[in-house]
Motif scaffolding. Structure first.
Motif, PDB file in Angstrom:
ATOM      1  N   CYS A 241       0.834  -1.207   0.000  1.00  0.00           N
ATOM      2  CA  CYS A 241       0.000   0.000   0.000  1.00  0.00           C
ATOM      3  C   CYS A 241       0.867   1.255   0.000  1.00  0.00           C
ATOM      4  O   CYS A 241       0.589   2.217  -0.722  1.00  0.00           O
ATOM      5  CB  CYS A 241      -0.909   0.011   1.234  1.00  0.00           C
ATOM      6  SG  CYS A 241      -2.347  -1.072   1.110  1.00  0.00           S
TER       7      CYS A 241
ATOM      8  N   VAL B  56      -6.170   4.366  -2.121  1.00  0.00           N
ATOM      9  CA  VAL B  56      -5.100   3.599  -1.475  1.00  0.00           C
ATOM     10  C   VAL B  56      -4.856   4.125  -0.069  1.00  0.00           C
ATOM     11  O   VAL B  56      -4.641   3.353   0.871  1.00  0.00           O
ATOM     12  CB  VAL B  56      -3.801   3.658  -2.305  1.00  0.00           C
ATOM     13  CG1 VAL B  56      -2.653   2.962  -1.566  1.00  0.00           C
ATOM     14  CG2 VAL B  56      -4.012   3.013  -3.673  1.00  0.00           C
TER      15      VAL B  56
ATOM     16  N   GLU C 286       2.331   1.706  -3.461  1.00  0.00           N
ATOM     17  CA  GLU C 286       1.303   2.102  -4.432  1.00  0.00           C
ATOM     18  C   GLU C 286       0.870   3.550  -4.200  1.00  0.00           C
ATOM     19  O   GLU C 286       0.616   4.295  -5.151  1.00  0.00           O
ATOM     20  CB  GLU C 286       0.094   1.177  -4.331  1.00  0.00           C
ATOM     21  CG  GLU C 286      -0.902   1.383  -5.466  1.00  0.00           C
ATOM     22  CD  GLU C 286      -1.990   0.322  -5.529  1.00  0.00           C
ATOM     23  OE1 GLU C 286      -2.905   0.469  -6.348  1.00  0.00           O
ATOM     24  OE2 GLU C 286      -1.907  -0.663  -4.752  1.00  0.00           O
TER      25      GLU C 286
END
Length: 266
Positions: free
Chosen positions: A12, A31, A15
């Motif tokens: 996470c 996200v 990203e």
């Protein structure tokens, strides 16, 4: 944390960085909503960041509502909000301006009261004032006069930090001859350059702004030793033994800073 939670946290985070780098704000917001609980984000920071994403996406009403929630929960760095470009899409909205006006006086009053509260309750924190100054000389803490130290931590990249530093300079002039020393710790906000180069850049800015307070060139180690806050500028008041009597992250106005000094001189 379980292994799969650690992997998810790492994925996470990567990203989110990618989405932010590509300015894919919609993806970044999605996200971030998944990442924040894994990171242990506090509620006021979560709502502040959500408001930033919503502002960038043009969701003006939602953005202002999120900022309102953040401030209700204690977010108090109005000066940072005013310079954070994430809010540019809503800055001219009356609801946004009214929100800041609503909290500005309230926050100043709370911050003023906090000065006395912290002086009455030991923080349990200590800090050693040391490092290389912007002019290349070593700071000798033992040579600092007085029974107290006011430390101003700032970044050259932040207008509110530079404004804060100017207030510290004025305060040092006002209390000249009193048993207190003023020292700043400066960060250029740049990576990939040497400490010597950072010192030269800070020295140039200090000269331009006519700031004479000794300035230590900040490094990562110093940041780790600072009280737990993510907001710059930081103000710290130390007694002669290095005990932290007061500290705060985020811009504080001149009246609050003067009260910090007066309490330190008692």
């Amino acid at each position: 944390a379980k292994v799969d939670e650690l992997v998810l946290y790492s994925l996470c985070g990567a990203e989110l960085e990618l989405a932010l780098a590509n300015k894919n704000h919609k993806r970044a917001m999605k996200v971030y909503q998944e990442f924040a609980p894994l990171k242990g984000e506090d509620p006021q920071t979560f709502h502040y960041n959500m408001g930033c994403f919503q502002s960038l996406l043009g969701e003006k009403d939602k953005a202002i509502e999120s900022l309102s929630k953040s401030m209700e929960m204690g977010y108090d760095d109005i000066c940072y909000i005013e310079e954070d470009t994430d809010w540019d899409n809503v800055r001219s909205e009356k609801a946004f301006q009214d929100l800041l006006a609503k909290y500005r006086d309230k926050i100043n009053q709370q911050q003023m009261a906090q000065v006395d509260v912290m002086y009455m309750q030991p923080t349990g924190l200590t800090y050693k004032v040391e490092g290389t100054l912007a002019d290349g000389k070593k700071l000798d803490e033992a040579a600092l006069p007085g029974k107290g130290r006011l430390i101003c931590v700032w970044s050259a990249k932040s207008p509110s930090c530079v404004k804060f530093l100017a207030e510290c300079e004025k305060l040092a002039g006002k209390f000249k001859g009193q048993p207190i020393s003023f020292v700043s710790i400066g960060y250029t906000g740049e990576s990939g350059i040497s400490q010597e180069e950072k010192g030269q850049k800070l020295a140039a800015l200090l000269s331009e702004k006519r700031v004479t307070i000794p300035c230590i060139v900040g490094d990562k180690g110093m940041k780790k030793a600072l009280p737990p806050t993510t907001n710059l500028p930081i103000i710290m008041a130390l007694d002669a033994k290095g005990n932290v009597k007061y500290w705060a992250g985020g811009y504080r106005n001149s009246a609050i800073m003067e009260k910090v000094v007066q309490n330190l001189l008692k």
